[in-house]
Every structure is written in C-alpha cells, then in structure tokens.
Design an enzyme around this catalytic site. Structure first.
Site, PDB file in Angstrom:
ATOM      1  N   ARG A 213       0.816  -1.222   0.000  1.00  0.00           N
ATOM      2  CA  ARG A 213       0.000   0.000   0.000  1.00  0.00           C
ATOM      3  C   ARG A 213       0.848   1.270   0.000  1.00  0.00           C
ATOM      4  NH1 ARG A 213      -4.215  -0.461   4.868  1.00  0.00           N
ATOM      5  NH2 ARG A 213      -2.339  -1.095   6.010  1.00  0.00           N
TER       6      ARG A 213
ATOM      7  N   ASP B 261      -1.818   1.429  -5.543  1.00  0.00           N
ATOM      8  CA  ASP B 261      -2.961   2.056  -4.887  1.00  0.00           C
ATOM      9  C   ASP B 261      -4.233   1.428  -5.452  1.00  0.00           C
ATOM     10  OD1 ASP B 261      -4.871   3.620  -3.718  1.00  0.00           O
ATOM     11  OD2 ASP B 261      -3.884   5.528  -4.168  1.00  0.00           O
ATOM     12  N   LEU B 262      -4.837   0.530  -4.703  1.00  0.00           N
ATOM     13  CA  LEU B 262      -6.019  -0.187  -5.180  1.00  0.00           C
ATOM     14  C   LEU B 262      -7.234   0.719  -5.309  1.00  0.00           C
ATOM     15  CD1 LEU B 262      -5.693  -3.510  -3.142  1.00  0.00           C
ATOM     16  CD2 LEU B 262      -5.155  -3.140  -5.560  1.00  0.00           C
TER      17      LEU B 262
ATOM     18  N   GLY C  37      -6.363  -7.130  16.630  1.00  0.00           N
ATOM     19  CA  GLY C  37      -5.602  -7.935  17.581  1.00  0.00           C
ATOM     20  C   GLY C  37      -4.154  -8.090  17.192  1.00  0.00           C
ATOM     21  N   HIS C  38      -3.382  -8.578  18.149  1.00  0.00           N
ATOM     22  CA  HIS C  38      -1.997  -8.966  17.944  1.00  0.00           C
ATOM     23  C   HIS C  38      -1.748 -10.277  18.678  1.00  0.00           C
ATOM     24  CE1 HIS C  38      -0.325  -5.789  15.519  1.00  0.00           C
ATOM     25  NE2 HIS C  38      -0.858  -4.855  16.297  1.00  0.00           N
ATOM     26  N   ASP C  39      -0.525 -10.749  18.634  1.00  0.00           N
ATOM     27  CA  ASP C  39      -0.205 -12.097  19.082  1.00  0.00           C
ATOM     28  C   ASP C  39      -0.700 -12.391  20.499  1.00  0.00           C
ATOM     29  OD1 ASP C  39       1.549 -14.473  18.055  1.00  0.00           O
ATOM     30  OD2 ASP C  39       2.106 -14.239  20.160  1.00  0.00           O
TER      31      ASP C  39
ATOM     32  N   ASN D  87      -3.136 -11.116  22.118  1.00  0.00           N
ATOM     33  CA  ASN D  87      -4.593 -11.224  22.134  1.00  0.00           C
ATOM     34  C   ASN D  87      -5.054 -12.590  21.646  1.00  0.00           C
ATOM     35  OD1 ASN D  87      -4.198  -8.092  20.660  1.00  0.00           O
ATOM     36  ND2 ASN D  87      -4.769  -8.312  22.800  1.00  0.00           N
ATOM     37  N   TYR D  88      -4.399 -13.096  20.592  1.00  0.00           N
ATOM     38  CA  TYR D  88      -4.794 -14.392  20.035  1.00  0.00           C
ATOM     39  C   TYR D  88      -4.471 -15.530  21.014  1.00  0.00           C
ATOM     40  CZ  TYR D  88      -4.350 -11.310  15.961  1.00  0.00           C
ATOM     41  OH  TYR D  88      -4.427 -10.247  15.094  1.00  0.00           O
TER      42      TYR D  88
ATOM     43  N   ASP E 284       1.188 -15.807  15.608  1.00  0.00           N
ATOM     44  CA  ASP E 284       1.544 -15.345  14.260  1.00  0.00           C
ATOM     45  C   ASP E 284       2.240 -16.451  13.464  1.00  0.00           C
ATOM     46  OD1 ASP E 284       0.534 -12.886  14.921  1.00  0.00           O
ATOM     47  OD2 ASP E 284       2.459 -11.856  14.985  1.00  0.00           O
TER      48      ASP E 284
END
Length: 381
Positions: A48, A76-77, A141-143, A145-146, A173
């Site tokens: 992106r 740039d989509l 979330g991040h690691d 949190n999972y 992850d």
C-alpha cells in the site's frame, strides 16, 4: 539400476512455477509467503502507498528477514487503473494471500466471491486474527490477544502466578503462518485432482487453539483447579525445566523412569535419588521439592561441564543458547540450517526437499512501475 525408486536427475524446485500474489503485511503473511519463496515459488508483493508494508518503517530488519527473494510493487487499489493492473496479475497467479480484516478486499473486488467465477483455479488464503466468520471476526488484535483467546496464556507463567506472555517468539503469528503453509499444500494437491481452487480462512487464533488439544486432554483426566491446576500439570513436573548453573542455564527433561535413574546416578539428589522415587507418580507428588534439590545440584556446575556430564549419562539436557549465536552452533552448521542474508544469518526452510533452491538473500526494492517477472510455465491440473 533396475528397480531404483528414485530419479537421478536433479528435480526442479518444489514450487517452481507457482505464482503467489501477496497482499499481506507485518509478520504472519510475509513469513508464510517466505516459506513459499524458499521452496521456489514466485512471490509478488502488492504493498500500500505511500510507504508500502508498515513493517518497512517499523522494523526494517524484520521486513528484510521475511521478504527475501520476492518482487515488491507499490499499488494504490483505490485507483481504477492500478486496480485493473493488479486484476491482470490475479489472472496469472495460482495463489492470492491477504491479511486484512474481513471485508477490506471486497471494497476492491478482490474478495474470494468476486474472483471465484473468473479464476476458478485460484487458491485464496486469508490470514486474520479471528477468522472471517463468528462474533469476534471484526476485532483488531496482535499475538498476545490471540494467545489469550485460545487459552494459551492461562497456562503460561508460574503455577501460582498471573498469566505471562513470555514465549519469546510470536507464537500465534508463526503458528498461523505454518498452518497456512500446510493448508495451501493440501489445497494445491486437491486442485491437481479437481481443477478448482478454494478459499482458506486461516485464523491466527485457531493454530494455538489446535495446539491446546493435548493440554485439554490432560485437564480432563484431572479436572478442577482451573488455570492454576492446568499450569501445575504443565510446569510442575519433576526433573523437567530450566535450571541455573554458575554461568548460565540448562534444561533437563528426565521424565521417564529410565532417564530419572540416570540423572539420580549422575547428581547428588539426596533422599530423592533412592528407590522410593524410582516411579514417576511418586516423583510427581514431590515435584516441587525434587526440582528444588535438582536446582541446588545444578548451581554447583558450569553449564558446559554439566552438559558434558549429563550427555555421558545419556540424560536429556541442553543449555539455553544465546539466539545471537545460533548460526555458529556446530549441529546447525553441520545441517546447513543458516544462510547469510542482508538481515544477518537466517534459518532456511527447516525440512530439506529435493530441488529446494538456496535461500534467497535479499528483499527487493519497492517498485512503482513495470510488471512482475512471471515464470514461463505454471502447474496445471
């Protein structure tokens, strides 16, 4: 030789000709597609604007470590012309990988439902925190949190202490990336028989959730006690864990009776070295006291000397190694586990496969113009 089971010619790379269009960011998706690149796939990154993958600025060394040998394009989509350019790439790809929250790719007509009819052979891999359905699907979330969601953190830390996010690596992850690799290989195998791709919904929470099965089985044998009981089952095992030496730390894993006998014959464990503790249930009942006595014995040794001593006795043991020197460990050197890269020595894909190419050593510069370099041929069903 007549009847030989193996060909003598050098095979092509395992994933030679496979084209992967990678829209993922940060760690899980790029680590997944790095596995594919290490096995010979052509990986084309779509990043992106204005700066590309956020990891480029947050942690350039980490970006370099998990994007070796890939092609990278800034697209740039939101711009119809650039989106059309990417749609052409999709038509030449075998695999599409993305790691946005559910619904993001649909804004650009790049969701599985939009692409399925035009590209029936495409295997579409989505990596997200909680999956593409269910009440938690839209949560960020991040690691940590999972791992909390999967119940893993409830088993981490000391038996009577609070949960600790202390594995040392981002477990969820990397588990998700590894499950994505296995699932993709399965989907490609299916495609060879059916001619059709599919959507793989890889939730980073679900990998460690699957890993919880053995722990849940143990809890059902001895129910009760909640998190504390679970942690005691996992961590309160006699002669199993990390023990301090004079100059470092060593791990010992004398769980089985025969290993325990060898350990007891090798170190002065006082009363615990006798016949009364020859069987595992008796040791488990006094695990805390036994480990305290074992810690006392280990504290009198230098790490290398104790490792040599326990190795001669055939006791499972291993020093806690400095991550910065892993590439110098003779065992890993002998197995050819590391390759020099711009991010420093990096471990190769850990399983040798015939034709596996040398580990790509560099992450490509981000391009804004031009077309990807596609392989001449791609696998066909």
């Amino acid at each position: 030789m007549p009847g030989s089971a193996f060909p003598t010619a050098q095979p092509a790379a395992p994933l030679d000709g496979l084209v992967v269009l990678d829209f993922s960011e940060l760690l899980p998706g790029p680590f997944f597609t790095q596995n594919l690149a290490d096995l010979g796939a052509t990986v084309i990154r779509v990043e992106r604007p204005p700066h590309g993958d956020n990891l480029r600025r947050m942690a350039p060394h980490l970006y370099a470590a998990v994007n070796r040998g890939k092609q990278s394009f800034l697209v740039d989509l939101r711009e119809p012309g650039q989106r059309a350019r990417v749609m052409d790439w999709v038509g030449r790809a075998d695999v599409l990988v993305e790691s946005y929250r559910p619904g993001v790719m649909a804004k650009y007509g790049l969701d599985p439902a939009s692409l399925r009819e035009r590209h029936p052979r495409l295997v579409y891999v989505s990596l997200s925190g909680y999956g593409h359905d269910g009440p938690d699907a839209a949560l960020p979330g991040h690691d940590a949190n999972y791992l909390a969601a999967a119940g893993v953190l409830a088993l981490a830390g000391t038996p009577d202490g609070p949960p600790i996010n202390g594995a040392g690596v981002p477990v969820a992850d990397l588990a998700g990336a590894t499950y994505a690799t296995a699932a993709l290989m399965t989907a490609l195998y299916q495609r060879e028989r059916t001619g059709r791709g599919q959507h793989l919904d890889v939730a980073l929470t679900d990998g460690p959730l699957h890993w919880m099965n053995p722990r849940l089985a143990a809890l059902r044998v001895e129910p009760g006690g909640g998190d504390t009981q679970a942690k005691r089952q996992r961590m309160g095992r006699a002669a199993y864990g990390v023990f301090a030496c004079r100059d470092g730390y060593i791990t010992i894993g004398a769980l089985e009776d025969h290993f325990w006998r060898r350990l007891a014959a090798s170190l002065d464990l006082g009363e615990y070295g006798g016949e009364a503790y020859a069987r595992a249930p008796a040791r488990q009942a006094r695990a805390q006291a036994i480990n305290a006595r074992l810690a006392q014995a280990c504290a009198a040794w230098d790490t290398d000397a104790l490792m040599a001593h326990l190795t001669r006795a055939d006791v499972p043991a291993m020093p806690v190694r400095d991550p910065a020197t892993l590439h110098e460990v003779p065992h890993f050197v002998a197995r050819g586990m590391y390759a020099d890269t711009e991010a420093g020595p990096m471990c190769r894909f850990p399983v040798r496969i015939d034709g596996m190419p040398p580990t790509p050593t560099t992450a490509a510069a981000l391009r804004t113009e031009g077309e990807p370099e596609f392989p001449a041929q791609r696998p066909r069903a």
